[in-house]
Motif scaffolding. Sequence first.
Motif, PDB file in Angstrom:
ATOM      1  N   ILE A 136       0.836  -1.207   0.000  1.00  0.00           N
ATOM      2  CA  ILE A 136       0.000   0.000   0.000  1.00  0.00           C
ATOM      3  C   ILE A 136       0.869   1.255   0.000  1.00  0.00           C
ATOM      4  O   ILE A 136       0.632   2.189  -0.762  1.00  0.00           O
TER       5      ILE A 136
ATOM      6  N   GLN B 219      -6.561   3.493  -1.099  1.00  0.00           N
ATOM      7  CA  GLN B 219      -7.326   4.631  -1.590  1.00  0.00           C
ATOM      8  C   GLN B 219      -8.724   4.208  -2.044  1.00  0.00           C
ATOM      9  O   GLN B 219      -8.994   3.032  -2.253  1.00  0.00           O
TER      10      GLN B 219
ATOM     11  N   GLU C  40       8.940   2.660  -3.354  1.00  0.00           N
ATOM     12  CA  GLU C  40       7.995   2.607  -4.471  1.00  0.00           C
ATOM     13  C   GLU C  40       7.939   1.219  -5.109  1.00  0.00           C
ATOM     14  O   GLU C  40       6.920   0.847  -5.680  1.00  0.00           O
TER      15      GLU C  40
ATOM     16  N   GLU D 203       2.444   1.802  -3.466  1.00  0.00           N
ATOM     17  CA  GLU D 203       1.489   2.373  -4.427  1.00  0.00           C
ATOM     18  C   GLU D 203       1.226   3.841  -4.143  1.00  0.00           C
ATOM     19  O   GLU D 203       1.208   4.674  -5.058  1.00  0.00           O
ATOM     20  N   ASN D 204       1.016   4.183  -2.880  1.00  0.00           N
ATOM     21  CA  ASN D 204       0.672   5.561  -2.525  1.00  0.00           C
ATOM     22  C   ASN D 204       1.836   6.529  -2.709  1.00  0.00           C
ATOM     23  O   ASN D 204       1.649   7.639  -3.213  1.00  0.00           O
TER      24      ASN D 204
ATOM     25  N   ARG E  82       2.231   7.008  -6.454  1.00  0.00           N
ATOM     26  CA  ARG E  82       1.089   7.751  -7.003  1.00  0.00           C
ATOM     27  C   ARG E  82       1.180   9.234  -6.651  1.00  0.00           C
ATOM     28  O   ARG E  82       1.025  10.102  -7.521  1.00  0.00           O
ATOM     29  N   ILE E  83       1.461   9.539  -5.402  1.00  0.00           N
ATOM     30  CA  ILE E  83       1.533  10.939  -4.973  1.00  0.00           C
ATOM     31  C   ILE E  83       2.694  11.659  -5.658  1.00  0.00           C
ATOM     32  O   ILE E  83       2.552  12.795  -6.112  1.00  0.00           O
TER      33      ILE E  83
ATOM     34  N   THR F 144      -2.596   8.964   4.453  1.00  0.00           N
ATOM     35  CA  THR F 144      -2.667   8.967   2.992  1.00  0.00           C
ATOM     36  C   THR F 144      -1.619   8.019   2.422  1.00  0.00           C
ATOM     37  O   THR F 144      -1.821   7.432   1.364  1.00  0.00           O
ATOM     38  N   LEU F 145      -0.527   7.842   3.140  1.00  0.00           N
ATOM     39  CA  LEU F 145       0.539   6.955   2.683  1.00  0.00           C
ATOM     40  C   LEU F 145       0.292   5.492   3.038  1.00  0.00           C
ATOM     41  O   LEU F 145       0.761   4.605   2.342  1.00  0.00           O
TER      42      LEU F 145
ATOM     43  N   GLU G 211      -2.885   3.920   3.949  1.00  0.00           N
ATOM     44  CA  GLU G 211      -4.217   3.361   3.769  1.00  0.00           C
ATOM     45  C   GLU G 211      -4.549   3.175   2.289  1.00  0.00           C
ATOM     46  O   GLU G 211      -4.177   4.007   1.460  1.00  0.00           O
TER      47      GLU G 211
END
Length: 186
Positions: free
Chosen positions: A6, A69, A40, A9-10, A13-14, A64-65, A67
């Motif tokens: 997770i 989405q 990453e 991915e976050n 993505r960010i 946000t990092l 959990e």
Amino acid sequence: MDVTRIVAENVRRIREEKKLTLDGAAALTGVSRSMLAQLEKGEVNPTISVLWKIANGYKVSFTTLVEPQDRQVALLRQGEPLREDEGRYLNYPVFAFDEQKLFETYRIVLQPAGSLTAQPHLKGAEEYLTVFQGTLEITVAGEVFRLEKGDSLRFRADVAHGYRNVGPGEASMSMLIYYGTTAPRP
């Protein structure tokens, strides 16, 4: 919950949403380019301190990092915690930051002598803690507060602060971080 996947991915993505290269992300967060690349790719399990640096650098909430989405309804079962202090400080993310509510919550478990020195959060952030088991010392801007079972503490979290289990057994607490008008963007 596979926290490493997770986070991978976050973080990617960010960074891509912000149109940053790995070098640009490293400069912004203070985390090395190689560590960001490993995160990453899901090759390393990040520490809480590294995740806070990334969250503060990207100006996003910690959850946000960590959990997944795009959840509308979330039933959260206890998963693997984020670990610090050689596994003596365990952070279980509970509810992720939401732009409408402006807070995020955690369940924290500290083994005997477990501790964490936290990075200052975004300007204006506040923490709300409630101890459910054990005895903790919470340090806020150099001032020490001793909390026992049932005690709660609210403080500005944009200053140096830390948590330490000073009792003989395990200690646990809930943590709510409120961002108010300086809320991070998801």
